[in-house]
Scaffold this active site. Structure first.
Site, PDB file in Angstrom:
ATOM      1  N   ASP A   1     -40.910   0.236  18.853  1.00  0.00           N
ATOM      2  CA  ASP A   1     -41.112  -0.737  19.927  1.00  0.00           C
ATOM      3  C   ASP A   1     -41.766  -1.998  19.360  1.00  0.00           C
ATOM      4  O   ASP A   1     -42.665  -1.932  18.520  1.00  0.00           O
ATOM      5  CB  ASP A   1     -41.985  -0.120  21.027  1.00  0.00           C
TER       6      ASP A   1
ATOM      7  N   HIS B   1     -33.520   3.988  27.965  1.00  0.00           N
ATOM      8  CA  HIS B   1     -34.280   4.253  26.741  1.00  0.00           C
ATOM      9  C   HIS B   1     -35.366   5.278  27.010  1.00  0.00           C
ATOM     10  O   HIS B   1     -35.946   5.307  28.095  1.00  0.00           O
ATOM     11  CB  HIS B   1     -34.885   2.974  26.154  1.00  0.00           C
TER      12      HIS B   1
HETATM   13  P1  5GP Z   1     -39.436  -0.604  29.653  1.00  0.00           P
HETATM   14  O1  5GP Z   1     -40.568  -1.405  30.247  1.00  0.00           O
HETATM   15  O2  5GP Z   1     -38.104  -1.165  30.061  1.00  0.00           O
HETATM   16  O3  5GP Z   1     -39.545   0.863  29.896  1.00  0.00           O
HETATM   17  O4  5GP Z   1     -39.591  -0.754  28.090  1.00  0.00           O
HETATM   18  C1  5GP Z   1     -38.976  -1.762  27.339  1.00  0.00           C
HETATM   19  C2  5GP Z   1     -39.622  -1.737  25.984  1.00  0.00           C
HETATM   20  O5  5GP Z   1     -38.825  -2.493  25.112  1.00  0.00           O
HETATM   21  C3  5GP Z   1     -41.034  -2.355  25.941  1.00  0.00           C
HETATM   22  O6  5GP Z   1     -41.961  -1.394  25.473  1.00  0.00           O
HETATM   23  C4  5GP Z   1     -40.883  -3.550  25.007  1.00  0.00           C
HETATM   24  O7  5GP Z   1     -42.007  -3.731  24.182  1.00  0.00           O
HETATM   25  C5  5GP Z   1     -39.646  -3.167  24.203  1.00  0.00           C
HETATM   26  N1  5GP Z   1     -38.883  -4.300  23.742  1.00  0.00           N
HETATM   27  C6  5GP Z   1     -38.471  -5.380  24.465  1.00  0.00           C
HETATM   28  N2  5GP Z   1     -37.762  -6.222  23.711  1.00  0.00           N
HETATM   29  C7  5GP Z   1     -37.724  -5.676  22.462  1.00  0.00           C
HETATM   30  C8  5GP Z   1     -37.110  -6.088  21.236  1.00  0.00           C
HETATM   31  O8  5GP Z   1     -36.462  -7.133  21.124  1.00  0.00           O
HETATM   32  N3  5GP Z   1     -37.276  -5.252  20.156  1.00  0.00           N
HETATM   33  C9  5GP Z   1     -37.973  -4.074  20.243  1.00  0.00           C
HETATM   34  N4  5GP Z   1     -38.081  -3.344  19.135  1.00  0.00           N
HETATM   35  N5  5GP Z   1     -38.554  -3.670  21.393  1.00  0.00           N
HETATM   36  C10 5GP Z   1     -38.428  -4.452  22.479  1.00  0.00           C
END
Ligand code: 5GP
Ligand code: ZN
Length: 114
Positions: free
Chosen positions: A30, A100
């Site tokens: 992440d 994810h």
């Molecule tokens: P959600 O809030 O949708 O469950 O989690 C999305 C996750 O994706 C977050 O923890 C955020 O830090 C991660 N994330 C967002 N954009 C990117 C990116 O461009 N690269 C990586 N490696 N992680 C990302």
């Protein structure tokens, strides 16, 4: 070009620190880690969230979770464990609309979530 960040990571248009890749699945660290271990396991196919898995969803979900637990062990989480999280839509705190599994470990995590 897709406007989905994770599809762009799958395509290599956005760099990521990969942990695992096969035909169907990609795992990468992440970008904003919330614990010493924090990585994501995603299907390469664009599926918006767990409630839109569609046909073959159970098998794919099984593979995502199996990959997540194996990688967690490889990241040193066998003894103390880890948290395996799937956020879904706005109430679930999902910010990237591509399915994810989060894996967080390496420190004790509070429960319940806020
Ligand atoms: P959600 O809030 O949708 O469950 O989690 C999305 C996750 O994706 C977050 O923890 C955020 O830090 C991660 N994330 C967002 N954009 C990117 C990116 O461009 N690269 C990586 N490696 N992680 C990302
Ligand atoms: Zn996508």
């Amino acid at each position: 070009m897709s406007d989905c960040i994770f599809c762009r990571i799958v395509e290599g248009e956005i760099p990521s620190r990969k942990l695992f890749e096969d035909e169907d699945i990609l795992a990468f660290h992440d970008a904003a880690p919330q614990a010493p271990v924090h990585f994501l396991v995603i299907p390469k196919k664009h599926i918006p969230n767990i409630m839109e898995l569609g046909d073959g969803g159970a098998a794919l979900l099984g593979r995502l979770l199996d990959t997540a637990q194996k990688l967690a062990a490889g990241q040193g989480c066998s003894e103390k464990g880890a948290r395996f999280v799937i956020n879904c839509k706005s109430d679930g705190g999902q910010t990237v609309d591509h399915l994810h599994v989060h894996v967080l470990g390496g420190r004790p995590l509070a429960w319940p979530p806020g």
